[in-house]
Design a protein around this motif. Sequence first.
Motif, PDB file in Angstrom:
ATOM      1  N   SER A  38      18.685  51.702  -2.683  1.00 13.41           N
ATOM      2  CA  SER A  38      20.044  52.088  -3.063  1.00 13.41           C
ATOM      3  C   SER A  38      21.015  51.115  -2.424  1.00 13.41           C
ATOM      4  N   GLY A  39      22.243  51.109  -2.905  1.00 11.20           N
ATOM      5  CA  GLY A  39      23.266  50.282  -2.311  1.00 11.20           C
ATOM      6  C   GLY A  39      22.904  48.818  -2.300  1.00 11.20           C
ATOM      7  N   VAL A  40      23.061  48.187  -1.134  1.00 14.13           N
ATOM      8  CA  VAL A  40      22.848  46.755  -1.025  1.00 14.13           C
ATOM      9  C   VAL A  40      21.384  46.377  -1.274  1.00 14.13           C
ATOM     10  N   TRP A  42      19.271  47.861  -3.405  1.00 15.85           N
ATOM     11  CA  TRP A  42      19.109  47.855  -4.861  1.00 15.85           C
ATOM     12  C   TRP A  42      19.747  46.609  -5.454  1.00 15.85           C
ATOM     13  N   GLU A  43      20.916  46.242  -4.967  1.00 20.09           N
ATOM     14  CA  GLU A  43      21.611  45.054  -5.487  1.00 20.09           C
ATOM     15  C   GLU A  43      20.825  43.788  -5.171  1.00 20.09           C
ATOM     16  N   TYR A  57      28.044  38.853   0.597  1.00 24.77           N
ATOM     17  CA  TYR A  57      27.756  39.639   1.796  1.00 24.77           C
ATOM     18  C   TYR A  57      27.588  38.827   3.081  1.00 24.77           C
ATOM     19  N   SER A  60      30.049  39.877   5.706  1.00 19.06           N
ATOM     20  CA  SER A  60      30.298  41.313   5.804  1.00 19.06           C
ATOM     21  C   SER A  60      30.283  41.782   7.254  1.00 19.06           C
ATOM     22  N   ASP A  62      29.135  44.625   7.962  1.00 13.76           N
ATOM     23  CA  ASP A  62      27.980  45.511   8.002  1.00 13.76           C
ATOM     24  C   ASP A  62      26.706  44.690   8.245  1.00 13.76           C
ATOM     25  N   ARG A  64      23.604  45.441   7.952  1.00 15.00           N
ATOM     26  CA  ARG A  64      22.606  45.617   6.903  1.00 15.00           C
ATOM     27  C   ARG A  64      22.895  44.685   5.729  1.00 15.00           C
ATOM     28  N   GLU A  65      24.171  44.581   5.360  1.00 13.54           N
ATOM     29  CA  GLU A  65      24.544  43.695   4.258  1.00 13.54           C
ATOM     30  C   GLU A  65      24.318  42.241   4.629  1.00 13.54           C
TER      31      GLU A  65
END
Length: 295
Positions: A38-40, A42-43, A57, A60, A62, A64-65
């Motif tokens: 999900s989110g990043v 999935w992208e 990203y 970013s 974040d 995780r990103e």
Amino acid sequence: QSNAINSKPSSGKAANSEGNVNGLRSRSAPAIALTAASGVVWEYESGKNKSAFFKKYADSADARERYFAFRAFSECSMILQPFNTVDSIASVRAQLTTAAARNKMLVPEQTDAIDLLMQTCGDFHIASDRNRSHKQGAALLRSLTSSEQTPFGMARALNDELAKDSPNQMIIGKFLVDASNAFDGYSLIDFSGTLAAIGASGNLIMGGEIVAPESIGMLQEAIALLGCDYGQTCGSNDTKALVHCAYTQECGVGLAEAMRRQIYTPTQYNRILEIREQIRTAIRTGDTSFLRLKK
């Protein structure tokens, strides 16, 4: 569980919970769906332009990103590194096609794979972007390594512990449990290199037995399969699988499955599946002693 990596495989074929000895996403759903992309994530997995993803990203706030931005950069850089002196996607494609052909006709699946690779990674190798993205990538790796919330930071913390005169014997098992719960299985890939180095020195215990250095490759393969189980994409459209298709004409399967067909005998592959199941059980039960340092 003393039957570890150096022991003989049990009779019959090792099977996952679905009764499928392959247990890979390339053919079916993973043996256990522990995480849903999900989110990043999935992208990252579904995006067709890794360069655009990286640019989006890389800066970013974040972690995780930023981690998945670096994965996009490193994946494409590694795959197309031999062609990093060109200034157009068409030129990269031409060189890759020539390298893949090797005096033989390309099958349509290979051409399709090359097209997808260019769509996914080609932008990284345009001269106007290449130097900038490489500088960003190096800076990104430094920032990720400094944070213990990322797989690279976790690996650094593990290496710091290993450098002590009396490291915690259970640190390997603890790290494995932590890594399996982070970053949708991708952190397990980053962990396997450190694990290989420890195993090569003869200091790794699995199920009560020392892991022989010549067997560490099978343990790494089991860890790679665990990454698939815990969320990493392992299908036939994965970038590494596309490269494998382009160079070998073995297309339509995930890289993990394709490589195991070529490298390991059925007996060895069944042993890899057994090791995966043993480690997965240790992770599920929180058993940090199953995979540990030698005293």
